[in-house]
Design an enzyme around this catalytic site. Sequence first.
Site, PDB file in Angstrom:
ATOM      1  N   GLU A 127       0.701  -1.234   0.167  1.00  0.00           N
ATOM      2  CA  GLU A 127       0.064  -0.045  -0.036  1.00  0.00           C
ATOM      3  C   GLU A 127       0.900   1.322  -0.065  1.00  0.00           C
ATOM      4  O   GLU A 127       0.484   2.048   0.773  1.00  0.00           O
ATOM      5  CB  GLU A 127      -1.130   0.066   1.011  1.00  0.00           C
ATOM      6  CG  GLU A 127      -1.792  -1.256   1.252  1.00  0.00           C
ATOM      7  CD  GLU A 127      -2.803  -1.330   2.438  1.00  0.00           C
ATOM      8  OE1 GLU A 127      -2.894  -0.321   3.072  1.00  0.00           O
ATOM      9  OE2 GLU A 127      -3.533  -2.364   2.483  1.00  0.00           O
ATOM     10  N   ASN A 169       2.162  -5.222  -3.121  1.00  0.00           N
ATOM     11  CA  ASN A 169       0.644  -5.538  -2.982  1.00  0.00           C
ATOM     12  C   ASN A 169       0.041  -4.317  -2.703  1.00  0.00           C
ATOM     13  O   ASN A 169       0.410  -3.105  -1.881  1.00  0.00           O
ATOM     14  CB  ASN A 169       0.636  -6.342  -1.583  1.00  0.00           C
ATOM     15  CG  ASN A 169      -0.811  -7.110  -1.347  1.00  0.00           C
ATOM     16  OD1 ASN A 169      -1.319  -7.590  -2.272  1.00  0.00           O
ATOM     17  ND2 ASN A 169      -1.316  -6.835  -0.135  1.00  0.00           N
ATOM     18  N   HIS A 205     -10.517  -6.259  -2.669  1.00  0.00           N
ATOM     19  CA  HIS A 205     -11.677  -5.835  -1.466  1.00  0.00           C
ATOM     20  C   HIS A 205     -12.588  -5.187  -2.199  1.00  0.00           C
ATOM     21  O   HIS A 205     -12.564  -3.917  -2.647  1.00  0.00           O
ATOM     22  CB  HIS A 205     -11.050  -4.998  -0.481  1.00  0.00           C
ATOM     23  CG  HIS A 205     -10.006  -5.599   0.393  1.00  0.00           C
ATOM     24  ND1 HIS A 205     -10.509  -6.894   1.169  1.00  0.00           N
ATOM     25  CD2 HIS A 205      -8.751  -5.400   0.735  1.00  0.00           C
ATOM     26  CE1 HIS A 205      -9.254  -7.166   2.161  1.00  0.00           C
ATOM     27  NE2 HIS A 205      -8.239  -6.325   1.605  1.00  0.00           N
ATOM     28  N   GLU A 234      -6.313 -10.742  -1.306  1.00  0.00           N
ATOM     29  CA  GLU A 234      -7.089 -10.286  -0.097  1.00  0.00           C
ATOM     30  C   GLU A 234      -8.685 -10.201  -0.427  1.00  0.00           C
ATOM     31  O   GLU A 234      -9.428  -9.466  -0.029  1.00  0.00           O
ATOM     32  CB  GLU A 234      -6.783  -9.063   0.615  1.00  0.00           C
ATOM     33  CG  GLU A 234      -5.212  -8.881   0.942  1.00  0.00           C
ATOM     34  CD  GLU A 234      -4.764  -7.878   1.671  1.00  0.00           C
ATOM     35  OE1 GLU A 234      -5.841  -7.144   2.236  1.00  0.00           O
ATOM     36  OE2 GLU A 234      -3.729  -7.497   1.815  1.00  0.00           O
ATOM     37  N   ASP A 236     -12.292 -10.437  -0.744  1.00  0.00           N
ATOM     38  CA  ASP A 236     -13.647 -10.420  -0.027  1.00  0.00           C
ATOM     39  C   ASP A 236     -14.523  -9.375  -0.844  1.00  0.00           C
ATOM     40  O   ASP A 236     -14.161  -8.394  -1.567  1.00  0.00           O
ATOM     41  CB  ASP A 236     -13.498 -10.120   1.277  1.00  0.00           C
ATOM     42  CG  ASP A 236     -12.870  -8.761   1.704  1.00  0.00           C
ATOM     43  OD1 ASP A 236     -12.407  -8.622   2.722  1.00  0.00           O
ATOM     44  OD2 ASP A 236     -13.171  -7.878   0.784  1.00  0.00           O
TER      45      ASP A 236
HETATM   46  O1  G3I Z   1      -3.787  -7.730  18.795  1.00  0.00           O
HETATM   47  C1  G3I Z   1      -4.450  -6.399  19.444  1.00  0.00           C
HETATM   48  C2  G3I Z   1      -5.108  -6.841  20.927  1.00  0.00           C
HETATM   49  O2  G3I Z   1      -4.037  -7.053  21.655  1.00  0.00           O
HETATM   50  C3  G3I Z   1      -5.718  -5.553  21.114  1.00  0.00           C
HETATM   51  O3  G3I Z   1      -6.634  -6.057  22.379  1.00  0.00           O
HETATM   52  C4  G3I Z   1      -7.026  -5.298  20.115  1.00  0.00           C
HETATM   53  C5  G3I Z   1      -7.829  -4.020  20.800  1.00  0.00           C
HETATM   54  O4  G3I Z   1      -7.007  -3.082  20.428  1.00  0.00           O
HETATM   55  O5  G3I Z   1      -6.373  -4.827  18.824  1.00  0.00           O
HETATM   56  C6  G3I Z   1      -5.495  -6.054  18.334  1.00  0.00           C
HETATM   57  O6  G3I Z   1      -4.672  -5.677  17.285  1.00  0.00           O
HETATM   58  C7  G3I Z   1      -5.814  -5.719  16.013  1.00  0.00           C
HETATM   59  C8  G3I Z   1      -5.309  -6.458  15.030  1.00  0.00           C
HETATM   60  O7  G3I Z   1      -6.016  -6.485  13.819  1.00  0.00           O
HETATM   61  C9  G3I Z   1      -5.451  -7.962  15.485  1.00  0.00           C
HETATM   62  O8  G3I Z   1      -6.699  -8.426  15.731  1.00  0.00           O
HETATM   63  C10 G3I Z   1      -5.848  -4.024  15.653  1.00  0.00           C
HETATM   64  O9  G3I Z   1      -6.448  -3.427  16.698  1.00  0.00           O
HETATM   65  C11 G3I Z   1      -6.538  -4.162  14.299  1.00  0.00           C
HETATM   66  O10 G3I Z   1      -6.076  -2.709  13.510  1.00  0.00           O
HETATM   67  C12 G3I Z   1      -5.895  -5.207  13.306  1.00  0.00           C
HETATM   68  O11 G3I Z   1      -6.665  -5.011  12.132  1.00  0.00           O
HETATM   69  C13 G3I Z   1      -6.081  -5.734  11.038  1.00  0.00           C
HETATM   70  C14 G3I Z   1      -5.819  -4.510   9.958  1.00  0.00           C
HETATM   71  O12 G3I Z   1      -5.438  -5.355   8.813  1.00  0.00           O
HETATM   72  C15 G3I Z   1      -4.695  -3.562  10.399  1.00  0.00           C
HETATM   73  O13 G3I Z   1      -3.531  -4.262  10.401  1.00  0.00           O
HETATM   74  C16 G3I Z   1      -7.227  -6.949  10.271  1.00  0.00           C
HETATM   75  O14 G3I Z   1      -7.291  -7.809  11.338  1.00  0.00           O
HETATM   76  C17 G3I Z   1      -6.439  -7.296   8.989  1.00  0.00           C
HETATM   77  O15 G3I Z   1      -7.459  -7.981   8.451  1.00  0.00           O
HETATM   78  C18 G3I Z   1      -6.082  -5.941   8.119  1.00  0.00           C
HETATM   79  O16 G3I Z   1      -5.804  -6.726   7.099  1.00  0.00           O
HETATM   80  C19 G3I Z   1      -5.435  -5.633   6.108  1.00  0.00           C
HETATM   81  C20 G3I Z   1      -4.221  -6.051   5.441  1.00  0.00           C
HETATM   82  O17 G3I Z   1      -3.142  -6.275   6.277  1.00  0.00           O
HETATM   83  C21 G3I Z   1      -3.827  -5.117   4.333  1.00  0.00           C
HETATM   84  N1  G3I Z   1      -4.795  -4.826   3.309  1.00  0.00           N
HETATM   85  C22 G3I Z   1      -5.860  -4.310   4.052  1.00  0.00           C
HETATM   86  C23 G3I Z   1      -6.554  -5.311   5.161  1.00  0.00           C
HETATM   87  C24 G3I Z   1      -7.676  -4.948   5.654  1.00  0.00           C
HETATM   88  O18 G3I Z   1      -7.611  -3.734   6.212  1.00  0.00           O
END
Ligand code: G3I
Length: 304
Positions: A127, A169, A205, A234, A236
């Site tokens: 990105e 990506n 997406h 990715e 969906d």
């Molecule tokens: O692990 C922490 C946990 O300790 C904490 O309690 C909780 C609440 O704050 O947050 C948890 O981290 C979260 C993480 O996912 C793991 O669940 C983050 O807040 C949350 O922002 C994160 O979201 C991920 C997002 O990327 C940002 O990294 C999504 O699961 C994931 O599906 C999404 O995937 C991205 C790809 O990497 C890149 N392309 C877009 C795609 C969708 O956004």
Amino acid sequence: ASTLHAAAAEQGRYFGTAVAAYKLSDSVYTGILDREFGMVTPENEMKWDATEPSQGSFSYGSADQIVNRALSHNQRMRGHALAWHQQQPGWAQSLSGTALRNAMVNHITNVATHYKGKIYAWDVVNEAFDDGGSGARRDSNLQRTGNDWIEVAFRTARAADPDAKLCYNDYNTDGQNAKSNGVYAMVQDFKARGVPIDCVGFQSHFNSASPVPSDYQANLQRFANLGVDVQITELDIEGSGTTQADNYRRVVQACLAVTRCTGITVWGIRDSDSWRASGTPLLFDGNGNKKPAYTSTLTALGGG
Ligand code: G3I
């Protein structure tokens, strides 16, 4: 073939999914994972904040759990993501200039070396282009270390793991537009200068605001014509029923029509596993039952 990955394999492609380590104790989740998918992308566990929480101290536990389980189940791995402006640990967010550039190089070297030989393809950079219609790079701390940061990231990853395919990506690049034109120009330049890049990932997406573009196949084809593989990384698709099923079919057909489209990864298994706050964008419902989108995907892959 009666499963997604087996049907894809008959077409010379893989079919994969994003995996969350904390769900590997859920037998419904792992039952579908092992039955239907042959490629695994850690949803979050290989990101910079997860693997290098403090500078120079690496933590691979949850990513290793995903990798070791996948390899023992004859599944291959996509690594995600070595360099990205999001999910950076706090210490990296406060760096700039040479210090950040060196930290990025050190991070890539350590993580790619740790997984050397176990990764089919890395999302080396994720990105890095802007959404604003200019086709320019996204402004980020990494971009501000110098325009060559992406090239340096790819060269660093190649040096650490010569056998992994190295991908760029991004999202909203699925059709021809200013953003995908910017990525196209970068890939063209990299190929012309011998910068190591093997693949381009199209996150794909889709929702009502950004539907499957009519020029999806043509866009994938123009990138393949540059001499790289294209991967749907990715996938969906917001929606439901036959409309959603028809959109999944269109994506599969586009990939099968492009020789160098090597595979498709959906971004989660059940609708309840999706990153999206709401909606039903995946192939299985919250109970792990197959949806019409699953059937249309399997049929489009030649399975059934
Ligand atoms: O692990 C922490 C946990 O300790 C904490 O309690 C909780 C609440 O704050 O947050 C948890 O981290 C979260 C993480 O996912 C793991 O669940 C983050 O807040 C949350 O922002 C994160 O979201 C991920 C997002 O990327 C940002 O990294 C999504 O699961 C994931 O599906 C999404 O995937 C991205 C790809 O990497 C890149 N392309 C877009 C795609 C969708 O956004």
